[in-house]
Enzyme design. Sequence first.
Site, PDB file in Angstrom:
ATOM      1  N   HIS A   1     -65.424 -61.702 156.990  1.00 23.11           N
ATOM      2  CA  HIS A   1     -64.580 -61.200 155.899  1.00 23.11           C
ATOM      3  C   HIS A   1     -65.227 -61.520 154.540  1.00 23.11           C
ATOM      4  CE1 HIS A   1     -60.560 -60.411 153.981  1.00 23.11           C
ATOM      5  NE2 HIS A   1     -61.031 -61.272 153.104  1.00 23.11           N
ATOM      6  N   GLU A   2     -65.592 -62.767 154.352  1.00 24.68           N
ATOM      7  CA  GLU A   2     -66.204 -63.161 153.070  1.00 24.68           C
ATOM      8  C   GLU A   2     -67.554 -62.485 152.884  1.00 24.68           C
ATOM      9  OE1 GLU A   2     -64.209 -64.432 151.152  1.00 24.68           O
ATOM     10  OE2 GLU A   2     -62.744 -65.381 152.477  1.00 24.68           O
TER      11      GLU A   2
ATOM     12  N   HIS B   1     -67.014 -59.243 151.220  1.00 27.57           N
ATOM     13  CA  HIS B   1     -66.886 -59.406 149.762  1.00 27.57           C
ATOM     14  C   HIS B   1     -68.269 -59.578 149.122  1.00 27.57           C
ATOM     15  CE1 HIS B   1     -62.562 -59.546 149.299  1.00 27.57           C
ATOM     16  NE2 HIS B   1     -62.405 -60.533 150.153  1.00 27.57           N
TER      17      HIS B   1
ATOM     18  N   GLU C   1     -61.094 -55.969 148.654  1.00 27.01           N
ATOM     19  CA  GLU C   1     -60.501 -56.302 149.952  1.00 27.01           C
ATOM     20  C   GLU C   1     -60.835 -55.227 150.996  1.00 27.01           C
ATOM     21  OE1 GLU C   1     -59.274 -59.225 149.982  1.00 27.01           O
ATOM     22  OE2 GLU C   1     -58.379 -59.346 151.981  1.00 27.01           O
TER      23      GLU C   1
END
Lengths: 496, 496
Positions: free
Chosen positions: B265-266, B269, B295
């Site tokens: 997830h990070e 980003h 997001e």
Amino acid sequence: MSNPRRAYQWLRRHSVNAAHLASAMGLLGWDQQTMLPTKGHAARADQMAALTGVLHKLSTDKRIGTMLSRIEGSDLVSDPISTEAVNVREWRREYDQSVKIPAKLAMALAHAAAEGHAIWEKARAASDWSLFAPNLEKQLALAKEKAECLGYAVEPFDALFDDFEPGETAAAVEPLFARLRAALVPLIEKARKAGPAAPLAGEFPVDAQEAFLRSVIADIGFDFESGRLDTAAHPFSSKIAPGDARITTRFDPKDFTKAFFGAVHETGHALYSLGCPDEHFGTPLGRSISLGIHESQSRMWENMVARSRPFWERYLPKAKERFKALGDVRLETFLAAVNRVEPGFIRVDADEATYNLHIMLRFELELALFRGELAVNDIPAAWNEKMRGYLGITPPSDAQGALQDVHWSMGAFAYFPTYTLGNMYAAQFFQAAGRDLGDLGAMFSRGAFSPLLSWLRENIHRRGRTYRPRDLVRTVTGEDLSPEPLIRYLEGKYGE
Amino acid sequence: MSNPRRAYQWLRRHSVNAAHLASAMGLLGWDQQTMLPTKGHAARADQMAALTGVLHKLSTDKRIGTMLSRIEGSDLVSDPISTEAVNVREWRREYDQSVKIPAKLAMALAHAAAEGHAIWEKARAASDWSLFAPNLEKQLALAKEKAECLGYAVEPFDALFDDFEPGETAAAVEPLFARLRAALVPLIEKARKAGPAAPLAGEFPVDAQEAFLRSVIADIGFDFESGRLDTAAHPFSSKIAPGDARITTRFDPKDFTKAFFGAVHETGHALYSLGCPDEHFGTPLGRSISLGIHESQSRMWENMVARSRPFWERYLPKAKERFKALGDVRLETFLAAVNRVEPGFIRVDADEATYNLHIMLRFELELALFRGELAVNDIPAAWNEKMRGYLGITPPSDAQGALQDVHWSMGAFAYFPTYTLGNMYAAQFFQAAGRDLGDLGAMFSRGAFSPLLSWLRENIHRRGRTYRPRDLVRTVTGEDLSPEPLIRYLEGKYGE
């Protein structure tokens, strides 16, 4: 509220605010050398330049001069070692230095230094002094111009010296160094004739090195809740802020003593930084005095404590538990190895006796340059001649001689002597601590370092910038700065 | 040189300089959560406050307004998606927002938020809403005052919403969320009746987890020369500067999927941050668009890529080599475990289907508060009623209900809906990418992630802030924002 008081409070706020931003700069620098991804370096330089711009504006803010003039001569600063008087004295000094150098000269200095660093790298790689000489010539001229702007006590060199070691002058240092040199040359000659001790060779796993190191520096007094230990290509110590002093080291899997003594050295710096009074953070009273006094703390812990016999009486058995490579090495052999004296070409690899001669050589050459008694082109020959005279060896190339250090390429003149001043301060402080506390060796041999640390905190760290270096020495030891304690210490060690 | 051009260049320099200082702030924040020694936290807050002061001065510099007015309406910005026009549009937006809020209100907001965080911590520990209610009441009143200062399209909530998701309004989002909710409630009900899949339990040594994770995110496209992976209590992603994007995760030795999906997830980003054009760094064109679009990138890589069957066709065998605890688990079982749907009380632990209902609940309550249809004291009851309606469960305490999130205590209203907007954007972008690129699953199963990453860079990342979120969606996918792609994606996954 009186005017001086109000002006003082403005200055205090201004100073503390700038210090917080300087802490941010400190973190940018620390991260650059420890954590920064390869491709982030270009942007990091931009970040540091932007923050430098902010700090420069703050340090040259004309209101500083106005506020200072409202306080100077008032009752608020009548006691010269009161908080207010010390801070005002140092703020004045810093402000004058900031505004004395015209922006054009500051830019020329920065530009020549940036250029110089790249030129020096090439010159050193080619071992060719002639590549570097024109830039050094230019930097020397700019440094002399800077000295004229700053003003000086006796001669231009002092203006730059004062920047690193407030109040110090070349003329005052020369006789001290001469006496030290006269004692060191025969001492080294003798130690050298005895031949080098066998080095400690073998496999020293990095994990074990780090665990041992962490336990030792924690014993000495490094608080891991107030600091970090990381690895970096060029070991350093950086105080970011109260409760945040960071040290770095570099592990060599074939030799645990490199990282070990390097990190104990940096621990000495960190203990000083953390010992400065937090309640005065951001003002001169919360800061260390000078490079030389800082160095006295790192050298004392590295050499006078961690290379001593009582220290290893305690730690050699512990080191043997961690490192199989130490086998059943005897304490005598171990001590001889970590205290060996061996003239070499490279300053950063020098032992604690020969190191001072490397420094004196540089100091003497710099002074001759500033006094117009030496030409830039003649440096390599003068360098080699001094190496022969002091250490009995001749560098095989300028890369291992006059081109070895980065400092001149960055315009840092009058910086080197602070190292030997640091050794002298260290020995004189250590002697005074022994007088006050009793048998320090007996304490080290049972792992009791807190008496020495408390003594240093009380007598040196907590005082911040109350005194100039020489005044501190007099206040703490009751005597003027002298090379005799260092000479006695070295003769004691190498006479063994 | 014409006046508008000169004004533009001044603004560009001003903006880039501020961005470098904002990078320094980013580093202070990253270090605070990853490296900072315990006792350094107080000083870190001071450093961040000092730098905030500098940044605030820069962002409210009156010359920005003067320079903007010299450009606006000139030929320089006649093409609305030219570099100059986009930057000027966004600089105007940022400047107006900076100067619209009076200093007194800004201070009251900051004070109430700082106070609120401490109060909320106590209230949550005691699971006592009444302790928190008075502060929330105050923050709500201040937020409404802020909304009046900023101005809004339809209703006060939009002023705050626009801050996170430029151009978005509550009224425009409500029907999208209503449609999504109508589809999700039965889907979750069905998935829930099927019962939870067996979780993946066992020993997953942290070293092995980290090695596996590093190899996977490198495959996905995370360049370790442009970033770092570290551990932190609360995982996050932080772009410091070009070439320097850092992510963190937290390892659970009993469950490798937590750190794994969190870090992917990070990574999403970070890939977005690094994909923004470096040549525009420091100006709006070099920045990401909004929280929701950010997001969309993290959710796409976490859910649509890394929880997919083709992905684990490739990586499950590799994971089994690293983790004995996986034994001979079948792909079906593994996929069921990492895609299980299980209504729960806590948003941050929610799966990708129920997560959206946690968000809608918050969005609806915030909106009711702003519209004067709900009193602060009635929040816990309204919360629990919605939990029953949407997820069929009732929180046993307010600590597991209305007091679970930190956001309101810091005055962050209108923030939550960006998460579900992010999921919607992600599904719509992913569908468009599939249309353009062909069988993405086939690519993932052979470890080919660069086609998707290149597509995202080309269509989204490299565009910086050229478009507002809704315009970007229309430009990239050819359609207006819609919940249908997300519904189809979830029905496809849970219909399997």
